[in-house]
Design an enzyme around this catalytic site. Sequence first.
Site, short mmCIF file in Angstrom:
data_model
loop_
_atom_site.label_atom_id
_atom_site.label_comp_id
_atom_site.label_asym_id
_atom_site.label_seq_id
_atom_site.Cartn_x
_atom_site.Cartn_y
_atom_site.Cartn_z
N THR A 184 -11.22 8.16 -13.20
CA THR A 184 -10.24 7.61 -12.25
C THR A 184 -10.58 6.18 -11.84
OG1 THR A 184 -8.93 8.17 -10.31
CG2 THR A 184 -11.32 8.42 -10.10
N GLU B 215 0.83 -1.21 0.00
CA GLU B 215 0.00 0.00 0.00
C GLU B 215 0.87 1.27 0.00
OE1 GLU B 215 -2.99 0.31 -0.61
OE2 GLU B 215 -3.65 2.23 0.20
#
Length: 746
Positions: A726, A615
């Site tokens: 997006t 992440e």
Amino acid sequence: MENLTNCDEGLQPAVCRACLFAKGAAPARIAGGEPLPAGRPAAQTRALGGLDAQEPAPQQLTAGGSEVWLLSGSAPDAWTDCQPAAAISGAMPVGGLLPLFSSPGGGGLGGGLGGGLGGGRKGSGPAAFRLTEKFVLLLVFSAFITLCFGAIFFLPDSSKLLSGVLFHSNPALQPPAEHKPGLGARAEDAAEGRVRHREEGVPGDPGAGLEDNLARIRENHERALREAKETLQKLPEEIQRDILLEKEKVAQDQLRDKDLFGGLPKVDFLPPIGVENREPADATIREKRSKIKEMMAHAWNNYKRYAWGLNELKPISKEGHSSSLFGNIKGATIVDALDTLFIMGMKTEFQEAKSWIKKYLDFNVNAEVSVFEVNIRFVGGLLSAYYLSGEEIFRKKAVELGVKLLPAFHSPSGIPWALLNMKSGIGRNWPWASGGSSILAEFGTLHLEFMHLAHLSGNPVFAEKVMNIRTVLNKLDKPEGLYPNYLNPSSGQWGQHHVSVGGLGDSFYEYLLKAWLMSDKTDLEAKKMYFDAVQAIETHLIRKSSGGLTYIAEWKGGLLEHKMGHLTCFAGGMFALGADGAPEARAQHYLELGAEIARTCHESYNRTYVKLGPEAFRFDGGVEAIATRQNEKYYILRPEVIETYMYMWRLTHDPKYRTWAWEAVEALESHCRVNGGYSGLRDVYIAHESYDDVQQSFFLAETLKYLYLIFSDDDLLPLEHWIFNTEAHPFPILRDQKKEVDVQEK
Ligand code: DMJ
């Protein structure tokens, strides 16, 4: 009676009632419902508008006429039509108001007075009274008249009577139309109308309606004055905002009240460019591409089997997963996956998805949603599905949802709230966000969808909302030219000065560039904002590690945190895509910058055990592109690194991007694929499975779509014609009509 004939036949009931009233019919009411003396000659009874009235035979009455005539003077012409000659010549039938005195049967007080004053009385004549008696009678009569007038003018209810007499027949003063359910009015409205009417006065009591009308007019004038005063005290921006709010309200009302399907303007659906989906010529590539399609089928079929209609799938537990981001809107995976199914040619699945949307996709939920997430996934997914398939249901649903999101902009600055209750329309911000701020990446990632909503609904309010965000941003000073992640929607001022091209900031920059591209490069303001921002980012955030990896750090009030998020990896593709608009000398630089970011992100994958990236990864404490904190080691099937590979492949055709993409496919198959679909991982640095048990909807919308495009020819969704939002939902470039026709012909 012939003089009344016109009254009977030719006049409107209201006018006629005035006639009757003036000529003595009304006493039935005035006298408190007392029956009129029976047996009068030439009198007739009739019912009119619920008012039983007696018409006495015309008599020559001369007393007190003028005052009463004034009272009944609302319809002189009509009255003239039905007046006896004597009345026209100036006599007023006082007895009309006071039957006691006009009783033709004689013997009564009225008979005496009428006869005495007018001299035409039958029965006992004036001679029957002595002078003193006459005087007393006159006195009593005057007292009575005074009393009556007093009552008419001063008793509260009598004003109704007065206005009824005065204005009864003036149609302009009838109760307003909204109180009268008309033809075609809905049953409930009609019922409501009746109820209101009952509350406001007796049906057919015009006095009550008139009073209400006057009160309403007065009230409206006062309100208008108050508003005008308030407006004069406002700043121009506030006035501007109020206008926007008002327009939006009107738009909302229109759209809500109409059948949206029929209510949307006709839009010429242009056949989409580049959706033919030819098989790649190269057999290896063909095989790889069909493997990716098989992955999509695995993800979809398991979702369908275990979580159909719910938002996402738990592939280990084999049940539905619900994220609070969507409130209780359902079907996130279905809507997010639509366009991927379409471009992969999964027609049956696309039809299944469409049927579900038609029947079950419902936005009338009493729950709080993330405006950003609902916009990019649901609005974005529906818009793309419409542009690819031309199916009206998707346009209708997209606009319907867009309308539901509009109240999010109800903040003092017009900067939308992050969270919105879809039922109440009340917005608020994440409790953790700096002093109640809205988030840059959230309010800055509405532009593309809202511009298309304006286009497809014919309603500019959507565009105005997002353009206002830009206006607010352009008025603010930016620290070092950077955009902080937090902006307070109430004060219109920045919150904490944290800057990121990853989480909280990322897609704001992406949407500046894409707003320019999607406008067919006409939105020069967006272009300038994008390139100015990128320049500030390069100066203050982009660094090179000692091992030669370029990364984008985070900026906290001037201090750098040398950490890069997985989310930030999308920026490689963004820089490369923007190269086209940069000054010539800089174009190559931006392409290279994109390539460098792609390499760094690939490294972050390569340095893990599973070959999928964490992440967040750091460039400090002696490490490079590695996560050092346990809570940054997870991978949740995110697309950003593969997204950058896709742009780099399309823009450079460097084969390494296909190689890297294939590595990701293998890693997904080895580590994330399970019987029940695909799962994220809690730790990418360890060998044993650490499933998080969520198949994110963006895995189908983005990760698999970008992989598929990398192994397709460039003419599938060509970048000159499509802009990906997006969430990887493709939107066509908005060209003016003429240019569009030229492009289509070519
Ligand atoms: C997606 O929903 C979108 O790409 C968004 O912009 C960022 N996060 C996820 C995927 O990681």
